[in-house]
Design a protein around this motif. Structure first.
Motif, PDB file in Angstrom:
ATOM      1  N   ARG A  92      51.756  31.702  77.082  1.00  0.00           N
ATOM      2  CA  ARG A  92      50.726  31.823  76.059  1.00  0.00           C
ATOM      3  C   ARG A  92      49.385  31.314  76.567  1.00  0.00           C
ATOM      4  NH1 ARG A  92      50.176  35.172  72.896  1.00  0.00           N
ATOM      5  NH2 ARG A  92      48.117  35.201  73.729  1.00  0.00           N
ATOM      6  N   SER A  93      49.403  30.177  77.272  1.00  0.00           N
ATOM      7  CA  SER A  93      48.141  29.635  77.781  1.00  0.00           C
ATOM      8  C   SER A  93      47.553  30.535  78.866  1.00  0.00           C
ATOM      9  CB  SER A  93      48.322  28.211  78.288  1.00  0.00           C
ATOM     10  OG  SER A  93      49.195  28.181  79.381  1.00  0.00           O
ATOM     11  N   LEU A  94      48.404  31.115  79.711  1.00  0.00           N
ATOM     12  CA  LEU A  94      47.900  32.052  80.725  1.00  0.00           C
ATOM     13  C   LEU A  94      47.346  33.313  80.076  1.00  0.00           C
ATOM     14  CD1 LEU A  94      50.504  31.818  83.616  1.00  0.00           C
ATOM     15  CD2 LEU A  94      48.109  31.165  83.682  1.00  0.00           C
ATOM     16  N   LEU A  95      48.008  33.784  79.022  1.00  0.00           N
ATOM     17  CA  LEU A  95      47.502  34.954  78.313  1.00  0.00           C
ATOM     18  C   LEU A  95      46.157  34.663  77.655  1.00  0.00           C
ATOM     19  CD1 LEU A  95      50.769  36.373  76.727  1.00  0.00           C
ATOM     20  CD2 LEU A  95      49.280  37.558  78.335  1.00  0.00           C
ATOM     21  N   ASP A  96      45.997  33.471  77.101  1.00  0.00           N
ATOM     22  CA  ASP A  96      44.714  33.092  76.511  1.00  0.00           C
ATOM     23  C   ASP A  96      43.617  33.058  77.573  1.00  0.00           C
ATOM     24  OD1 ASP A  96      45.845  32.900  74.010  1.00  0.00           O
ATOM     25  OD2 ASP A  96      46.080  30.713  74.095  1.00  0.00           O
ATOM     26  N   TYR A  97      43.939  32.522  78.748  1.00  0.00           N
ATOM     27  CA  TYR A  97      42.985  32.486  79.844  1.00  0.00           C
ATOM     28  C   TYR A  97      42.579  33.897  80.265  1.00  0.00           C
ATOM     29  CZ  TYR A  97      41.310  32.104  84.626  1.00  0.00           C
ATOM     30  OH  TYR A  97      40.576  32.237  85.780  1.00  0.00           O
ATOM     31  N   LEU A  98      43.573  34.767  80.406  1.00  0.00           N
ATOM     32  CA  LEU A  98      43.292  36.137  80.815  1.00  0.00           C
ATOM     33  C   LEU A  98      42.471  36.861  79.755  1.00  0.00           C
ATOM     34  CD1 LEU A  98      43.778  38.282  82.989  1.00  0.00           C
ATOM     35  CD2 LEU A  98      45.834  38.945  81.755  1.00  0.00           C
ATOM     36  N   LYS A  99      42.731  36.566  78.508  1.00  0.00           N
ATOM     37  CA  LYS A  99      41.990  37.190  77.411  1.00  0.00           C
ATOM     38  C   LYS A  99      40.513  36.806  77.467  1.00  0.00           C
ATOM     39  CE  LYS A  99      42.384  37.667  72.399  1.00  0.00           C
ATOM     40  NZ  LYS A  99      43.135  37.161  71.243  1.00  0.00           N
ATOM     41  N   LYS A 100      40.231  35.542  77.782  1.00  0.00           N
ATOM     42  CA  LYS A 100      38.846  35.104  77.894  1.00  0.00           C
ATOM     43  C   LYS A 100      38.179  35.675  79.136  1.00  0.00           C
ATOM     44  CE  LYS A 100      39.679  30.689  77.397  1.00  0.00           C
ATOM     45  NZ  LYS A 100      39.492  29.230  77.386  1.00  0.00           N
ATOM     46  N   LYS A 101      38.965  35.799  80.201  1.00  0.00           N
ATOM     47  CA  LYS A 101      38.408  36.228  81.483  1.00  0.00           C
ATOM     48  C   LYS A 101      38.163  37.733  81.529  1.00  0.00           C
ATOM     49  CE  LYS A 101      39.520  36.151  86.376  1.00  0.00           C
ATOM     50  NZ  LYS A 101      40.592  35.932  87.328  1.00  0.00           N
ATOM     51  N   ASP A 102      39.170  38.533  81.141  1.00  0.00           N
ATOM     52  CA  ASP A 102      39.060  39.991  81.224  1.00  0.00           C
ATOM     53  C   ASP A 102      39.933  40.619  80.139  1.00  0.00           C
ATOM     54  OD1 ASP A 102      38.738  42.610  81.907  1.00  0.00           O
ATOM     55  OD2 ASP A 102      39.415  42.397  83.976  1.00  0.00           O
ATOM     56  N   ILE A 103      39.314  41.040  79.047  1.00  0.00           N
ATOM     57  CA  ILE A 103      40.044  41.539  77.885  1.00  0.00           C
ATOM     58  C   ILE A 103      40.779  42.845  78.193  1.00  0.00           C
ATOM     59  CG2 ILE A 103      38.073  42.759  76.897  1.00  0.00           C
ATOM     60  CD1 ILE A 103      40.585  40.775  74.824  1.00  0.00           C
ATOM     61  N   GLU A 104      40.226  43.670  79.067  1.00  0.00           N
ATOM     62  CA  GLU A 104      40.871  44.944  79.389  1.00  0.00           C
ATOM     63  C   GLU A 104      42.182  44.725  80.151  1.00  0.00           C
ATOM     64  OE1 GLU A 104      40.096  47.899  78.210  1.00  0.00           O
ATOM     65  OE2 GLU A 104      38.521  46.871  77.091  1.00  0.00           O
ATOM     66  N   LYS A 105      42.166  43.820  81.123  1.00  0.00           N
ATOM     67  CA  LYS A 105      43.397  43.508  81.859  1.00  0.00           C
ATOM     68  C   LYS A 105      44.439  42.905  80.918  1.00  0.00           C
ATOM     69  CE  LYS A 105      41.750  42.724  86.547  1.00  0.00           C
ATOM     70  NZ  LYS A 105      41.623  41.730  87.623  1.00  0.00           N
ATOM     71  N   TYR A 106      43.967  42.078  79.985  1.00  0.00           N
ATOM     72  CA  TYR A 106      44.848  41.459  79.003  1.00  0.00           C
ATOM     73  C   TYR A 106      45.560  42.522  78.176  1.00  0.00           C
ATOM     74  CZ  TYR A 106      46.088  39.067  74.645  1.00  0.00           C
ATOM     75  OH  TYR A 106      46.754  38.607  73.547  1.00  0.00           O
ATOM     76  N   ARG A 107      44.796  43.458  77.643  1.00  0.00           N
ATOM     77  CA  ARG A 107      45.373  44.515  76.803  1.00  0.00           C
ATOM     78  C   ARG A 107      46.338  45.392  77.597  1.00  0.00           C
ATOM     79  NH1 ARG A 107      39.698  45.895  73.923  1.00  0.00           N
ATOM     80  NH2 ARG A 107      39.776  44.238  72.360  1.00  0.00           N
ATOM     81  N   GLU A 108      45.962  45.698  78.827  1.00  0.00           N
ATOM     82  CA  GLU A 108      46.815  46.524  79.685  1.00  0.00           C
ATOM     83  C   GLU A 108      48.137  45.821  79.997  1.00  0.00           C
ATOM     84  OE1 GLU A 108      46.564  47.798  84.297  1.00  0.00           O
ATOM     85  OE2 GLU A 108      44.785  48.225  83.085  1.00  0.00           O
ATOM     86  N   LEU A 109      48.062  44.529  80.292  1.00  0.00           N
ATOM     87  CA  LEU A 109      49.262  43.761  80.626  1.00  0.00           C
ATOM     88  C   LEU A 109      50.174  43.602  79.417  1.00  0.00           C
ATOM     89  CD1 LEU A 109      50.502  42.258  83.054  1.00  0.00           C
ATOM     90  CD2 LEU A 109      49.460  40.178  82.156  1.00  0.00           C
ATOM     91  N   ILE A 110      49.595  43.361  78.247  1.00  0.00           N
ATOM     92  CA  ILE A 110      50.383  43.232  77.016  1.00  0.00           C
ATOM     93  C   ILE A 110      51.164  44.517  76.756  1.00  0.00           C
ATOM     94  CG2 ILE A 110      50.184  43.079  74.487  1.00  0.00           C
ATOM     95  CD1 ILE A 110      49.856  40.426  75.689  1.00  0.00           C
ATOM     96  N   LYS A 111      50.493  45.636  76.933  1.00  0.00           N
ATOM     97  CA  LYS A 111      51.134  46.924  76.703  1.00  0.00           C
ATOM     98  C   LYS A 111      52.206  47.199  77.733  1.00  0.00           C
ATOM     99  CE  LYS A 111      48.405  50.025  75.251  1.00  0.00           C
ATOM    100  NZ  LYS A 111      47.319  51.017  75.165  1.00  0.00           N
ATOM    101  N   GLU A 112      51.941  46.854  78.996  1.00  0.00           N
ATOM    102  CA  GLU A 112      52.863  47.133  80.097  1.00  0.00           C
ATOM    103  C   GLU A 112      54.133  46.293  80.000  1.00  0.00           C
ATOM    104  OE1 GLU A 112      52.375  46.833  84.840  1.00  0.00           O
ATOM    105  OE2 GLU A 112      50.667  47.631  83.724  1.00  0.00           O
ATOM    106  N   LEU A 113      53.985  45.029  79.597  1.00  0.00           N
ATOM    107  CA  LEU A 113      55.132  44.123  79.531  1.00  0.00           C
ATOM    108  C   LEU A 113      55.796  44.110  78.160  1.00  0.00           C
ATOM    109  CD1 LEU A 113      53.729  41.074  81.500  1.00  0.00           C
ATOM    110  CD2 LEU A 113      55.342  42.774  82.307  1.00  0.00           C
ATOM    111  N   ASN A 114      55.269  44.862  77.226  1.00  0.00           N
ATOM    112  CA  ASN A 114      55.788  44.919  75.858  1.00  0.00           C
ATOM    113  C   ASN A 114      55.824  43.546  75.199  1.00  0.00           C
ATOM    114  OD1 ASN A 114      56.222  47.701  75.924  1.00  0.00           O
ATOM    115  ND2 ASN A 114      58.195  47.420  76.914  1.00  0.00           N
ATOM    116  N   ILE A 115      54.724  42.829  75.340  1.00  0.00           N
ATOM    117  CA  ILE A 115      54.587  41.528  74.680  1.00  0.00           C
ATOM    118  C   ILE A 115      53.792  41.772  73.409  1.00  0.00           C
ATOM    119  CG2 ILE A 115      53.646  39.205  74.861  1.00  0.00           C
ATOM    120  CD1 ILE A 115      53.740  39.523  77.884  1.00  0.00           C
ATOM    121  N   ARG A 116      54.358  41.391  72.308  1.00  0.00           N
ATOM    122  CA  ARG A 116      53.600  41.562  71.069  1.00  0.00           C
ATOM    123  C   ARG A 116      52.940  40.243  70.703  1.00  0.00           C
ATOM    124  NH1 ARG A 116      59.039  41.179  69.266  1.00  0.00           N
ATOM    125  NH2 ARG A 116      59.276  39.493  67.796  1.00  0.00           N
ATOM    126  N   LYS A 117      51.834  40.352  70.045  1.00  0.00           N
ATOM    127  CA  LYS A 117      51.100  39.152  69.677  1.00  0.00           C
ATOM    128  C   LYS A 117      51.108  38.993  68.184  1.00  0.00           C
ATOM    129  CE  LYS A 117      47.149  36.514  70.155  1.00  0.00           C
ATOM    130  NZ  LYS A 117      46.704  35.522  70.906  1.00  0.00           N
TER     131      LYS A 117
END
Length: 89
Positions: free
Chosen positions: A64-89
Motif C-alpha cells: 500500500r505504501s509503495l502504491l501510494d508513492y507510485l501514485k504521487k510519482k507517476d499516476i499513469e504507471k500507477y493506473r496501468e499497474l493496478i489494472k495489470e495486477l488486478n489490484i482493486r482499490k
C-alpha cells in the motif's frame, strides 16, 4: 519453494524493466502481489496460522505504501499497474 529465481526474474523483467532492476517500485509491487496471493491461498487452507496472517497484513501495508508513492510519482504507471495486477482499490 513457491518463489524460485526464475519466477522472480520473470516478475522483475515484466514489471521492472529488466531482471536486474529489482529495486524498481513496479517490480517490488509485483513481487509483493505475488507473495500476497500465495499467502492468501495458504490461509484459506490453514485458517489458524496467525503468524502467516500477521505477515500477510504487513505485506499488504508495504504494498500500500509503495502504491501510494507510485501514485504521487507517476499516476499513469500507477493506473496501468493496478489494472495489470488486478489490484482493486
Amino acid at each position: 519453494m513457491y518463489l524460485t529465481q526464475e519466477v522472480k526474474a520473470e516478475l522483475f523483467k515484466k514489471h521492472g524493466g529488466s531482471e536486474t532492476n529489482t529495486g524498481s517500485t513496479e517490480g517490488q509491487i509485483a513481487l509483493f502481489t505475488y507473495r500476497i496471493n500465495h499467502l492468501t491461498e495458504h490461509l484459506k487452507r490453514n485458517h489458524k496460522d496467525f503468524n502467516t496472517e500477521r505477515s500477510l497484513v504487513r505485506l499488504v501495508g508495504k504494498r500500500r505504501s509503495l502504491l501510494d508513492y507510485l501514485k504521487k510519482k507517476d499516476i499513469e504507471k500507477y493506473r496501468e499497474l493496478i489494472k495489470e495486477l488486478n489490484i482493486r482499490k
